[in-house]
Enzyme design. Structure first.
Site, short mmCIF file in Angstrom:
data_model
loop_
_atom_site.label_atom_id
_atom_site.label_comp_id
_atom_site.label_asym_id
_atom_site.label_seq_id
_atom_site.Cartn_x
_atom_site.Cartn_y
_atom_site.Cartn_z
N ARG A 1 0.85 -1.19 0.00
CA ARG A 1 0.00 0.00 0.00
C ARG A 1 0.89 1.24 0.00
O ARG A 1 2.03 1.20 0.45
CB ARG A 1 -0.89 0.02 1.24
CG ARG A 1 -1.66 -1.27 1.48
CD ARG A 1 -2.80 -1.47 0.50
NE ARG A 1 -3.53 -2.70 0.78
CZ ARG A 1 -4.55 -3.14 0.04
NH1 ARG A 1 -4.93 -2.45 -1.02
NH2 ARG A 1 -5.17 -4.26 0.35
N ASP B 1 -9.89 -2.27 -7.84
CA ASP B 1 -10.37 -0.93 -8.13
C ASP B 1 -9.42 0.17 -7.64
O ASP B 1 -9.23 1.18 -8.32
CB ASP B 1 -11.77 -0.71 -7.56
CG ASP B 1 -11.87 -0.99 -6.06
OD1 ASP B 1 -10.88 -1.46 -5.47
OD2 ASP B 1 -12.94 -0.73 -5.49
N ASP C 1 -11.89 -11.02 -5.12
CA ASP C 1 -13.25 -10.61 -4.73
C ASP C 1 -14.25 -10.64 -5.88
O ASP C 1 -15.46 -10.69 -5.64
CB ASP C 1 -13.22 -9.19 -4.14
CG ASP C 1 -12.36 -9.10 -2.90
OD1 ASP C 1 -12.20 -10.11 -2.20
OD2 ASP C 1 -11.82 -8.00 -2.62
N ARG D 1 -22.99 -31.28 13.83
CA ARG D 1 -22.92 -29.86 14.18
C ARG D 1 -23.38 -28.96 13.03
O ARG D 1 -23.54 -29.40 11.90
CB ARG D 1 -21.47 -29.47 14.51
CG ARG D 1 -20.94 -29.96 15.84
CD ARG D 1 -19.48 -29.58 15.95
NE ARG D 1 -18.93 -29.96 17.25
CZ ARG D 1 -17.65 -30.16 17.48
NH1 ARG D 1 -16.78 -30.00 16.50
NH2 ARG D 1 -17.23 -30.50 18.69
#
Length: 319
Positions: A72, A103, A127, A162
């Site tokens: 970053r 993006d 993503d 479960r």
């Protein structure tokens, strides 16, 4: 155009190395010099550039992560940082830049284009949240990583009778949850695009128990969050043991699938072609199986469209 650069930015994604390989070898094949830029826009500002040859990208198509690394950069978000980055590219004689990322990375490419650098963006993010393209590099691998994990969790969930609640990545996009949930036969898929009611979820689990169902697999996207809280509530209301598993960054790693390697190769090749055609502030993607390109401005304004059909199929087949 005589020299181009390539960098990866933002979160890493399986297939980024395949895209780097495609850019480098396509560029060299077309008579260009190719420079690798390490650590994204941060490395660009710091002048971390090096000459790349065909052997620089040998034996990387199968590797996850990015050999160029990523970081970053707060400085690059400033006008002064962007101007410094553009000056570095000019100092190295770089005429065009390929940016691989999501993006945020595309906004960076857009900024450099305004400073006179020809830029093309390649969508690299697990993503799958860039609406202009059907798929982003890394998404298919991430889905298969989740699928492998939930297959294993189903085994232990069945053994202990479960409820297994699995939180997957994707930021505010539920695609990983929907695709992995459908492929893995999840009983419930919870995504930010649809929301959920924990009481309805508990009632559904209890209704399944009355039919003889002794275990449940629930997939929740991180944009909804709260896997541990949901597990606690489910156990309190239903009396059935519930366990939360947050898969986290394991979804970003691993050898890319064939689909991601092929997509990365196609998009990397086309990105270099576009630079040679004189295009700038452009992104590549895929629609209907065909490689497309459009302006970054347009691409970033397209609204995400949730895959309602897959979600409804998952609901229909869950019980």
């Amino acid at each position: 155009m005589k020299k181009i650069g390539v960098l990866t930015s933002g979160g890493d994604a399986p297939g980024m190395n395949a895209a780097i390989r495609a850019v480098v070898r396509t560029g060299l094949d077309k008579g260009l010099d190719v420079m690798g830029i390490q650590r994204g826009f941060s490395g660009l500002i710091n002048g971390e550039l090096f000459q790349m040859e065909r052997k620089s990208v040998a034996d990387i198509i199968q590797r996850g992560g990015t050999i160029l690394r990523t970081a970053r950069s707060e400085e690059f978000k400033t006008e002064a940082g962007q101007k410094k980055a553009a000056n570095i590219l000019s100092a190295f004689g770089i005429d065009g830049l390929v940016v691989i990322g999501g993006d945020g990375s595309f906004h960076g490419a857009q900024a450099l284009a305004k400073h006179g650098i020809k830029t093309v963006g390649i969508p690299g993010t697990i993503d799958n949240d860039l609406a202009y393209t059907e798929y982003t590099i890394g998404f298919d691998t991430a889905v298969n990583t989740v699928l492998d994990a939930i297959n294993k969790l189903r085994d232990t969930s069945t053994s202990h009778e479960r409820v297994s609640i699995v939180e997957v990545m994707g930021r505010n996009c539920g695609d990983i949850a929907v695709y992995a949930g459908l492929a893995g036969g999840a009983e419930s898929i919870i995504v930010p695009e649809k929301g959920y009611d924990v009481n309805v979820l508990c009632r559904t689990i209890l209704e399944g128990k009355l039919r003889g169902k002794m275990h449940n697999l629930i997939i929740i996207a991180e944009g909804v969050g709260g896997a541990n809280e949901i597990a606690k509530k489910v156990e309190e209301v239903t009396g059935i043991g519930a366990r939360a598993t947050i898969l986290g960054h394991i979804q970003r790693g691993g050898s890319p699938t064939a689909n991601d390697r092929i997509l990365a190769s196609r998009l990397g090749y086309r990105a270099v072609e576009l630079l040679l055609e004189g295009k700038t502030s452009t992104v590549v993607g895929v629609q209907g199986g065909k490689v497309i390109d459009m302006g970054i401005d347009e691409a970033l304004t397209i609204k995400a469209k949730f895959n309602e059909d897959l979600y409804l199929i998952g609901e229909s087949l869950s019980y």
